[in-house]
Design a protein around this motif. Structure first.
Motif, PDB file in Angstrom:
ATOM      1  N   ALA A 315      -2.950  -8.187  -8.334  1.00  0.00           N
ATOM      2  CA  ALA A 315      -2.687  -7.086  -7.401  1.00  0.00           C
ATOM      3  C   ALA A 315      -2.728  -7.516  -5.941  1.00  0.00           C
ATOM      4  N   ARG A 316      -2.834  -8.801  -5.663  1.00  0.00           N
ATOM      5  CA  ARG A 316      -3.101  -9.234  -4.295  1.00  0.00           C
ATOM      6  C   ARG A 316      -1.999  -8.868  -3.313  1.00  0.00           C
ATOM      7  N   ASN A 317      -0.778  -8.734  -3.778  1.00  0.00           N
ATOM      8  CA  ASN A 317       0.312  -8.335  -2.887  1.00  0.00           C
ATOM      9  C   ASN A 317       1.079  -7.160  -3.469  1.00  0.00           C
ATOM     10  N   VAL A 318       0.390  -6.284  -4.151  1.00  0.00           N
ATOM     11  CA  VAL A 318       1.039  -5.152  -4.802  1.00  0.00           C
ATOM     12  C   VAL A 318       1.685  -4.245  -3.743  1.00  0.00           C
ATOM     13  N   PRO A 319       2.923  -3.764  -3.960  1.00  0.00           N
ATOM     14  CA  PRO A 319       3.600  -2.961  -2.942  1.00  0.00           C
ATOM     15  C   PRO A 319       3.214  -1.485  -2.933  1.00  0.00           C
ATOM     16  N   VAL A 320       2.634  -0.984  -4.049  1.00  0.00           N
ATOM     17  CA  VAL A 320       2.305   0.438  -4.160  1.00  0.00           C
ATOM     18  C   VAL A 320       0.945   0.598  -4.829  1.00  0.00           C
ATOM     19  N   ILE A 321       0.103   1.470  -4.279  1.00  0.00           N
ATOM     20  CA  ILE A 321      -1.158   1.857  -4.913  1.00  0.00           C
ATOM     21  C   ILE A 321      -1.084   3.350  -5.190  1.00  0.00           C
ATOM     22  N   HIS A 322      -1.283   3.746  -6.446  1.00  0.00           N
ATOM     23  CA  HIS A 322      -1.136   5.157  -6.812  1.00  0.00           C
ATOM     24  C   HIS A 322      -2.498   5.850  -6.926  1.00  0.00           C
ATOM     25  N   HIS A 323      -2.464   7.158  -6.745  1.00  0.00           N
ATOM     26  CA  HIS A 323      -3.641   8.026  -6.746  1.00  0.00           C
ATOM     27  C   HIS A 323      -4.601   7.662  -5.617  1.00  0.00           C
ATOM     28  N   ALA A 324      -4.003   7.519  -4.436  1.00  0.00           N
ATOM     29  CA  ALA A 324      -4.770   7.234  -3.222  1.00  0.00           C
ATOM     30  C   ALA A 324      -5.163   8.542  -2.549  1.00  0.00           C
ATOM     31  N   ASP A 325      -6.360   8.578  -1.974  1.00  0.00           N
ATOM     32  CA  ASP A 325      -6.783   9.734  -1.190  1.00  0.00           C
ATOM     33  C   ASP A 325      -6.739   9.352   0.293  1.00  0.00           C
ATOM     34  N   PRO A 326      -7.016  10.279   1.207  1.00  0.00           N
ATOM     35  CA  PRO A 326      -6.915   9.966   2.641  1.00  0.00           C
ATOM     36  C   PRO A 326      -7.788   8.800   3.075  1.00  0.00           C
ATOM     37  N   ARG A 327      -8.975   8.643   2.461  1.00  0.00           N
ATOM     38  CA  ARG A 327      -9.859   7.541   2.864  1.00  0.00           C
ATOM     39  C   ARG A 327      -9.259   6.179   2.489  1.00  0.00           C
ATOM     40  N   LEU A 328      -8.577   6.123   1.365  1.00  0.00           N
ATOM     41  CA  LEU A 328      -7.915   4.872   0.999  1.00  0.00           C
ATOM     42  C   LEU A 328      -6.757   4.593   1.950  1.00  0.00           C
ATOM     43  N   HIS A 329      -6.000   5.629   2.303  1.00  0.00           N
ATOM     44  CA  HIS A 329      -4.933   5.440   3.291  1.00  0.00           C
ATOM     45  C   HIS A 329      -5.505   4.873   4.592  1.00  0.00           C
ATOM     46  N   ASP A 330      -6.677   5.366   5.004  1.00  0.00           N
ATOM     47  CA  ASP A 330      -7.321   4.843   6.212  1.00  0.00           C
ATOM     48  C   ASP A 330      -7.610   3.351   6.069  1.00  0.00           C
ATOM     49  N   ALA A 331      -8.129   2.964   4.913  1.00  0.00           N
ATOM     50  CA  ALA A 331      -8.469   1.551   4.677  1.00  0.00           C
ATOM     51  C   ALA A 331      -7.214   0.680   4.684  1.00  0.00           C
ATOM     52  N   VAL A 332      -6.145   1.170   4.076  1.00  0.00           N
ATOM     53  CA  VAL A 332      -4.884   0.412   4.059  1.00  0.00           C
ATOM     54  C   VAL A 332      -4.369   0.216   5.482  1.00  0.00           C
ATOM     55  N   LEU A 333      -4.382   1.282   6.286  1.00  0.00           N
ATOM     56  CA  LEU A 333      -3.877   1.180   7.659  1.00  0.00           C
ATOM     57  C   LEU A 333      -4.744   0.262   8.517  1.00  0.00           C
ATOM     58  N   LYS A 334      -6.041   0.224   8.233  1.00  0.00           N
ATOM     59  CA  LYS A 334      -6.944  -0.651   8.979  1.00  0.00           C
ATOM     60  C   LYS A 334      -6.678  -2.122   8.668  1.00  0.00           C
ATOM     61  N   HIS A 335      -6.515  -2.427   7.388  1.00  0.00           N
ATOM     62  CA  HIS A 335      -6.376  -3.826   6.975  1.00  0.00           C
ATOM     63  C   HIS A 335      -4.930  -4.318   6.992  1.00  0.00           C
ATOM     64  N   PHE A 336      -3.989  -3.420   6.731  1.00  0.00           N
ATOM     65  CA  PHE A 336      -2.583  -3.816   6.644  1.00  0.00           C
ATOM     66  C   PHE A 336      -1.703  -2.846   7.429  1.00  0.00           C
ATOM     67  N   PRO A 337      -1.862  -2.787   8.743  1.00  0.00           N
ATOM     68  CA  PRO A 337      -1.054  -1.856   9.541  1.00  0.00           C
ATOM     69  C   PRO A 337       0.422  -2.199   9.401  1.00  0.00           C
ATOM     70  N   PRO A 338       1.288  -1.182   9.345  1.00  0.00           N
ATOM     71  CA  PRO A 338       2.723  -1.454   9.149  1.00  0.00           C
ATOM     72  C   PRO A 338       3.335  -2.045  10.402  1.00  0.00           C
ATOM     73  N   LYS A 339       4.378  -2.848  10.187  1.00  0.00           N
ATOM     74  CA  LYS A 339       5.189  -3.310  11.314  1.00  0.00           C
ATOM     75  C   LYS A 339       6.211  -2.215  11.579  1.00  0.00           C
ATOM     76  N   LEU A 340       6.079  -1.575  12.728  1.00  0.00           N
ATOM     77  CA  LEU A 340       6.882  -0.393  13.004  1.00  0.00           C
ATOM     78  C   LEU A 340       8.336  -0.738  13.220  1.00  0.00           C
ATOM     79  N   ASN A 341       9.198   0.171  12.751  1.00  0.00           N
ATOM     80  CA  ASN A 341      10.641   0.036  12.931  1.00  0.00           C
ATOM     81  C   ASN A 341      11.111   1.123  13.889  1.00  0.00           C
ATOM     82  N   GLU A 342      10.791   0.938  15.148  1.00  0.00           N
ATOM     83  CA  GLU A 342      11.179   1.951  16.144  1.00  0.00           C
ATOM     84  C   GLU A 342      12.657   1.806  16.490  1.00  0.00           C
TER      85      GLU A 342
END
Length: 342
Positions: A315-342
């Motif tokens: 799972a080290r580079n898995v593209p999708v994690i299912h059954h995530a809650d808001p706290r997990l989303h926070d952790a994902v954004l902290k560790h793997f912030p997206p590269k924005l496509n502005e």
């Protein structure tokens, strides 16, 4: 318990293959073209309070897509996208047929999210939006999504059969589905037929007519409908993957875990557990081989999680994690912030 052993045995087989004929996921899709993939991300939502809390983080995450559309219905309560979302993220309302349940009853559209996805696709086709992208990714709000990994691992599948986005291809990554430019073109050409929805029985209102008397009728969840469409040879030249999260997909030299199921996380579903999960994913990306991963877990936390080294390595580079809650989303954004496509 028996099911857990079967899944674990499957992951062990996956890791053994890495030593022979399967590329580690972080080395897959090395063709630099993947960085240029134009990715349209699409999410259907009802606008419930739980979804709105997810949206605050999810819209930031999907700012890493080229363009993102969140769709809801015209009767949903008023809400806006979070200010942190990129300018490439949009909210669009569509009309839905009347349902047997009232709009704000608990199980409104339960197992029937295709009732919302169908008019959403109609909007994208009628406004000539979908045709401007290489791929469309349909995901849900309780999925943590890594857009860069999505792009990279799309290329991994295309390379298997020397295909391009102009070919008709669908990928099933658990409950997330990817449709290629070629697939979307074929779909648009047949949309008058595919977009016909049921009016009877009342319980089926808004479900695709082509699913009448088929699997789970009169319900129409996307994880039932998209696999059916993926097997339609007039639309898809190739249909790869498996619906249902947490399953390893095997094809030719590929063994791929595309969707990590949170119920299988050894670290628990709480803030500390989410931090550990993200930390371990980062650590696993540094592992050069399955043996290194196994050794890491012998030493880490006095071997407490050693039995889970195979799952975490897969799972080290898995593209999708299912059954995530808001706290997990926070952790994902902290560790793997997206590269924005502005």
């Amino acid at each position: 318990m028996k099911c857990t052993h079967i899944v674990f045995a499957g992951l062990l087989a996956l890791l053994n293959s890495f030593q022979t004929n399967t590329l580690p996921i972080q080395e897959a899709g090395n063709n630099a073209d993947y960085k240029n993939i134009k990715l349209l991300c699409v999410v259907w939502m009802t606008g419930s309070n739980n979804e709105l809390e997810l949206l605050e983080r999810h819209a930031v995450m999907l700012s890493g897509c080229t363009t993102t559309y969140y769709f809801t219905d015209t009767e949903a309560h008023e809400f806006n996208l979070p200010e942190r979302a990129g300018s490439n993220v949009h909210l669009q309302r569509v009309d839905l047929p009347k349902q047997t349940l009232g709009r704000f009853e608990k199980h409104w559209l339960y197992h029937k999210n295709m009732v919302g996805i169908t008019p959403s696709l109609t909007y994208l086709f009628e406004n000539n939006i979908a045709e401007n992208f290489d791929w469309l990714l349909s995901v849900e709000l309780d999925m943590a999504v890594f857009p860069d990994r999505v792009r990279q691992q799309i290329q991994l599948y295309l390379d298997l059969d020397q295909l391009t986005s102009k070919d008709g291809v669908m990928l099933a990554w658990g409950n997330a589905f990817l449709l290629s430019e070629g697939y979307l073109k074929n779909m648009k050409n047949k949309w008058d037929e595919l977009s016909k929805t049921a009016t009877d029985p009342p319980e089926a209102a808004g479900c695709p007519e082509f699913m009448r008397k088929k699997n789970q009728w009169p319900f129409c969840a996307q994880d039932i409908i998209f696999p059916h469409l993926g097997n339609d040879k007039s639309l898809a030249k190739k249909y790869y993957g498996r619906s249902g999260c947490g399953q390893v997909y095997r094809y030719k030299s590929l063994e791929h875990l595309a969707c990590f199921e949170m119920s299988k996380s050894p670290f628990g579903k709480h803030v500390e557990g989410y931090e550990m999960l993200m930390n371990e994913m980062e650590h696993m990306q540094e592992m050069e081989s399955p043996e290194k991963a196994r050794e890491h877990y012998k030493e880490e936390n006095e071997g407490k999680y050693h039995d889970h080294w195979a799952l975490m390595y897969a799972a080290r580079n898995v593209p999708v994690i299912h059954h995530a809650d808001p706290r997990l989303h926070d952790a994902v954004l902290k560790h793997f912030p997206p590269k924005l496509n502005e």
